[in-house]
Write an enzyme that holds these catalytic residues in place. Structure first.
Site, mmCIF file in Angstrom:
data_model
loop_
_atom_site.group_PDB
_atom_site.id
_atom_site.type_symbol
_atom_site.label_atom_id
_atom_site.label_comp_id
_atom_site.label_asym_id
_atom_site.label_seq_id
_atom_site.Cartn_x
_atom_site.Cartn_y
_atom_site.Cartn_z
ATOM 1 N N ASP A 176 -3.104 15.031 9.697
ATOM 2 C CA ASP A 176 -4.481 15.360 9.296
ATOM 3 C C ASP A 176 -5.026 16.553 10.078
ATOM 4 O OD1 ASP A 176 -4.769 13.523 7.335
ATOM 5 O OD2 ASP A 176 -6.126 12.182 8.398
ATOM 6 N N ASP A 198 -7.404 -1.233 12.943
ATOM 7 C CA ASP A 198 -6.281 -2.090 13.324
ATOM 8 C C ASP A 198 -6.724 -3.545 13.505
ATOM 9 O OD1 ASP A 198 -7.837 -1.467 15.528
ATOM 10 O OD2 ASP A 198 -6.258 -0.396 16.586
#
Length: 529
Positions: free
Chosen positions: A132, A285
């Site tokens: 990214d 997460d």
């Protein structure tokens, strides 16, 4: 005496102002400050007891685990995967390795090289670099590195997006949408500064392969730069407790713990069943782990399997990281509370564990009580001696909690006092971030990638010799720490002059710690190019 008094008009005016301030303080102390402070002390003592019970509970569990040796191999089937003459390599499951990165100039070669060096049948593994990066130069370097490994016969994919929507969660989610991923059974995830050993997959995949109820196998972090400076040593002490106690206890009791976002292997079917990656908080997460657990999936933590990585060594990077790690769980708790309560697939005990132990005590109470009690309320009782804090709350409980936290890093026991002062300083930011997460305030979804330095700063430092780094005064000063330090120093002076409990010893030491952080003399300094 009359002559002296008449020649010091300013002193007289100062005395009058001081007397007036004392009178005003005295008038509001009894009806307002005294009852409020008393309530604050009571609430802080309750939170201290909650945290104390949680720490003692985990100490008992981890002791039982160590004594009776409830190792993962004894709880779950683990047989080495063997060659099949008829099926050949197709007997081995297909593994995807994801490496999300963003402008990782200093460490991209290390992570890609380590992933490409993983031992596994070459036609049963795909390395996926999710870049990214917004810097065209870094993007080009990462792509060239992927092409270099592809030229060596590694099945590596270089994937980019035209936006950064969802940050890391968005990148991981997009990565799983590619057609070739449908062939994969498991996905190993490594952040850009993580370097797994070649045998990592052989140590983790067999657990998932032989135990269909397992969704995740998490490895432990090993810090390559723990000795870089005092700040990294303090971080090592905090994180070692998390890995040696919290993760181990969660794995051994409820088969649940928070995924650390890296150095773990997921069953892709479990990710899909849980709803995939979501970017609603900064802890994607933990979000995925909670949702998967609520659907009945189990997790396994392997404390013996370590993956090398880098701790943030600049104060700025560490503050951003701690904001994300404190704000995210609090915000996730707000979003998922009712979902956990209404869940029908897990036991009531597990729901209590997730809500109370995992979220409320460890992610909210632990941060708030550390700062509010030891850096605000306890010092305030010095100024209002009518409110007393019992010794068991002011001394005994925090001492026991501290000793229990220190067991994770025996080599740093001599740094225990520094660790206490440092953790109290950082609790200022953690508490602020926790309230931002609970209230969904301004910076709730702020995502700043933790800066990784690799060996770059060492090379720069060597090139610069022993020149002192030049930093603008505005870059170095941290106002919140300075204000907290001034408050504690004032309380220390007042206790030294009028107090009886000798709190000034702690107050002066803690004030100095806040001043050191406030003036920016903490962590590694990066010489400017």
């Amino acid at each position: 005496m009359d002559q002296i008094t008449s020649t010091t008009p300013f002193g007289g005016a100062g005395d009058d102002i001081s007397e007036q301030f004392s009178i005003i303080l005295g008038q509001i102390k009894a009806p307002l400050i005294f009852p409020l402070l008393k309530v604050a002390v009571f609430l802080c003592l309750i939170m201290s007891v909650m945290l104390f019970i949680e720490r003692v509970y985990m100490a008992i569990v981890i002791t039982i685990v160590k004594i009776f040796g409830r190792k993962p191999e004894k709880r779950y089937k683990r047989e080495p995967l063997r060659d099949d003459l008829e099926l050949g390599n197709s007997a081995y499951p297909m593994v995807l390795v994801q490496i999300p990165m963003y402008n990782e100039k200093e460490v991209y070669q290390l992570s890609i090289g380590a992933a490409c060096g993983l031992s596994w049948p070459s036609d049963r593994i795909i390395i996926q670099v999710l870049d990214d990066s917004t810097d065209p130069l870094i993007k080009n370097l990462v792509e060239l590195e992927c092409q270099r490994w592809a030229g060596k016969g590694i099945n590596i994919k270089y994937e980019i997006r035209d936006n950064r929507n969802g940050y890391k969660a968005g990148a991981l989610k997009e990565g799983l949408k590619h057609p070739y991923v449908k062939l994969c059974d498991y996905v190993a995830i490594f952040d850009a500064d993580f370097q797994p050993e070649p045998n990592f997959l052989w140590q983790t995949i067999p657990f998932l392969f032989h135990n269909p109820e397992l969704a995740l196998v998490q490895a432990r972090w090993k810090f390559v730069n723990a000795d870089e400076c005092l700040m990294t040593r303090m971080q090592e002490m905090s994180l070692d407790y998390h890995f040696t106690v919290e993760q181990e206890v969660g794995s051994s009791t409820y088969a649940f713990f928070g995924f650390n976002g890296t150095a773990g292997v997921w069953r892709i079917a479990a990710i899909d069943e849980a709803g995939g990656w979501k970017d609603r908080t900064t802890v994607e997460d933990m979000d995925l782990a909670v949702r998967a657990s609520l659907r009945g999936w189990k997790f396994l933590y392997l404390g013996s399997l370590m993956v090398k990585n880098e701790l943030p060594s600049t104060f700025k990077a560490y503050r951003y990281q701690q904001h994300r790690w404190s704000c995210g769980p609090a915000n996730l708790f707000r979003k998922m509370f009712m979902e956990i309560v209404k869940n029908k697939k897990v036991s009531s005990w597990k729901k209590v564990h997730v809500i109370y132990n995992f979220f409320f005590v460890r992610k909210i109470v632990a941060h708030i009580v550390t700062f509010v009690f030891y850096c605000v309320v306890l010092p305030a009782t010095v100024l209002v001696p009518e409110v007393e804090v019992p010794k068991w709350g002011a001394v005994y409980i925090p001492s026991i909690i501290t000793l229990l936290n220190a067991v994770g890093t025996p080599r740093s026991l001599h740094l225990l006092v520094f660790w206490i002062l440092y953790e109290n300083v950082m609790s200022l930011h953690r508490t602020k971030a926790t309230f931002i997460g609970l209230l969904e305030a301004g910076r709730v979804n702020e995502w700043v990638v933790t800066e990784k330095l690799g060996d770059a700063h060492k090379l720069k430092s060597a090139a610069k010799g022993f020149k002192k780094p030049r930093l603008r005064i505005g870059e170095r000063l941290h106002l919140l720490e300075l204000v907290a330090g001034a408050y504690l120093f004032y309380c220390g002076c007042y206790d030294f002059a009028f107090g009886k409990n000798h709190y000034f010893i702690y107050l002066f030491a803690q004030a100095i710690a806040f001043f050191i952080a406030g003036f920016g003399y903490i962590g590694t300094f990066i010489p400017q190019s």
